[in-house]
Design a protein around this motif. Structure first.
Motif, PDB file in Angstrom:
ATOM      1  N   ILE A  76       0.840  -1.207   0.000  1.00 39.92           N
ATOM      2  CA  ILE A  76       0.000   0.000   0.000  1.00 39.92           C
ATOM      3  C   ILE A  76       0.869   1.249   0.000  1.00 39.92           C
ATOM      4  O   ILE A  76       0.593   2.216  -0.726  1.00 39.92           O
ATOM      5  N   LYS A  77       1.917   1.231   0.775  1.00 37.64           N
ATOM      6  CA  LYS A  77       2.806   2.391   0.894  1.00 37.64           C
ATOM      7  C   LYS A  77       3.520   2.692  -0.421  1.00 37.64           C
ATOM      8  O   LYS A  77       3.594   3.845  -0.858  1.00 37.64           O
ATOM      9  N   ASP A  78       4.054   1.652  -1.047  1.00 40.24           N
ATOM     10  CA  ASP A  78       4.901   1.839  -2.228  1.00 40.24           C
ATOM     11  C   ASP A  78       4.199   1.555  -3.549  1.00 40.24           C
ATOM     12  O   ASP A  78       4.738   1.856  -4.605  1.00 40.24           O
ATOM     13  N   GLY A  79       3.030   0.920  -3.497  1.00 36.16           N
ATOM     14  CA  GLY A  79       2.310   0.592  -4.722  1.00 36.16           C
ATOM     15  C   GLY A  79       2.845  -0.620  -5.453  1.00 36.16           C
ATOM     16  O   GLY A  79       2.496  -0.848  -6.618  1.00 36.16           O
ATOM     17  N   GLY A  80       3.674  -1.436  -4.796  1.00 31.88           N
ATOM     18  CA  GLY A  80       4.217  -2.625  -5.440  1.00 31.88           C
ATOM     19  C   GLY A  80       3.503  -3.883  -4.993  1.00 31.88           C
ATOM     20  O   GLY A  80       3.684  -4.345  -3.859  1.00 31.88           O
ATOM     21  N   TRP A  81       2.673  -4.444  -5.889  1.00 30.36           N
ATOM     22  CA  TRP A  81       1.826  -5.581  -5.520  1.00 30.36           C
ATOM     23  C   TRP A  81       2.271  -6.894  -6.158  1.00 30.36           C
ATOM     24  O   TRP A  81       1.751  -7.955  -5.810  1.00 30.36           O
ATOM     25  N   ASP A  82       3.223  -6.866  -7.063  1.00 27.84           N
ATOM     26  CA  ASP A  82       3.560  -8.049  -7.861  1.00 27.84           C
ATOM     27  C   ASP A  82       4.005  -9.235  -7.011  1.00 27.84           C
ATOM     28  O   ASP A  82       3.654 -10.390  -7.308  1.00 27.84           O
ATOM     29  N   ASN A  83       4.776  -8.983  -5.976  1.00 25.41           N
ATOM     30  CA  ASN A  83       5.345 -10.078  -5.196  1.00 25.41           C
ATOM     31  C   ASN A  83       4.560 -10.431  -3.932  1.00 25.41           C
ATOM     32  O   ASN A  83       4.986 -11.303  -3.169  1.00 25.41           O
ATOM     33  N   VAL A  84       3.431  -9.774  -3.724  1.00 27.46           N
ATOM     34  CA  VAL A  84       2.653 -10.031  -2.505  1.00 27.46           C
ATOM     35  C   VAL A  84       2.276 -11.505  -2.358  1.00 27.46           C
ATOM     36  O   VAL A  84       2.466 -12.100  -1.288  1.00 27.46           O
TER      37      VAL A  84
END
Length: 259
Positions: A76-84
């Motif tokens: 949420i903070k960084d907008g990086g969801w690919d590796n979640v």
């Protein structure tokens, strides 16, 4: 970080976290353990040092999230969801491995504890009452449970504790590039976990980590433990949903107040 590094790092790190954290719960709880009845202070510090050790081990590979709520907050903070999904898969698998290793390390103590009539028999009112509610006398070694069952309060407690944890992590300023906690951050976070345990752990046992609760609860349900009782699945959603909500709130607060 590659996907394989993330998965391996989170699996190993979370396994160590649960091995040491669940290990201190076993040490304090089980019959024939030298640390039996050492108390809540031992548990709080045991979990704090478990976090520190796991972070040091896994940080070079995965950044040492070790907690789905941390992964969600960073996304949420960084907008990086690919590796979640990769982080979450490694965390759940690692938690299950760690819980299994606790059982192996304390196998004799589990057997002695769960076959002792003083513990699981008629004189043990609390153990019998817990078993009737679906929570066996050793479930607390594997997962958390409330002292007072109140859905709103239990959920709120987990949310509040997780907000404190995630804000403490995010405001260290060491996660800006998605590389997880630095060396100092591991120590700081360890003491934050101790603080949460001492101050906010009383009502629910402070899961503040969905993987920490869900993975070991699954292992408890699968292990061939005598007289273990149920795994309390009616409560199991709270230490999963509560920390995820807390992680999302903390990330939102960080973006509004600190970013």
């Amino acid at each position: 970080m590659s996907s394989s590094d993330i998965f391996i790092g989170e699996t190993i790190g979370t396994a160590v976290l649960i091995l040491l954290g669940g290990g201190v719960c076993a040490a304090v709880t089980l019959k024939a353990s030298k640390a039996r009845n050492a108390g809540w202070l031992a548990i709080a510090f045991g979990w704090g040092f478990a976090v520190m050790t796991a972070v040091y081990i896994s940080a070079p590979l995965s950044g040492a999230h070790l907690n789905p709520a941390v992964t969600l907050a960073l996304a949420i903070k960084d907008g990086g969801w690919d590796n979640v999904p990769i982080y979450w898969a490694g965390q759940i698998l690692g938690a299950m491995i760690g819980a299994t290793l606790v059982w192996v390390a304390y196998y004799g103590q589990f057997q002695a504890h769960l076959t002792d009539k003083e513990i699981v028999g008629e004189p043990a009112d609390k153990a019998v009452e817990a078993t009737e509610k679906g929570a066996g006398p050793v479930l607390g070694i594997f997962s958390t449970g409330p002292e007072v069952r109140n859905v709103v309060q239990n959920l709120a407690t987990e949310i509040i504790g997780t907000v404190v944890l995630i804000l403490a992590i995010l405001t260290q300023g060491l996660n800006d590039k998605g590389n997880g906690l630095g060396t100092l951050g591991a120590l700081i976070t360890a003491f934050v976990v101790v603080s949460i345990g001492l101050s906010l752990g009383g009502p629910t046992g402070y899961a503040i980590n969905p993987a920490r609760d869900l993975g070991p609860r699954i292992v408890h349900a699968l292990l061939p433990l005598p007289n273990k009782g149920g795994s309390d699945w009616s409560y199991a959603w709270i230490p999963v949903v509560g920390p995820l909500i807390g992680g999302a709130i903390a990330a939102g607060l960080y973006n509004v107040a600190f970013a």
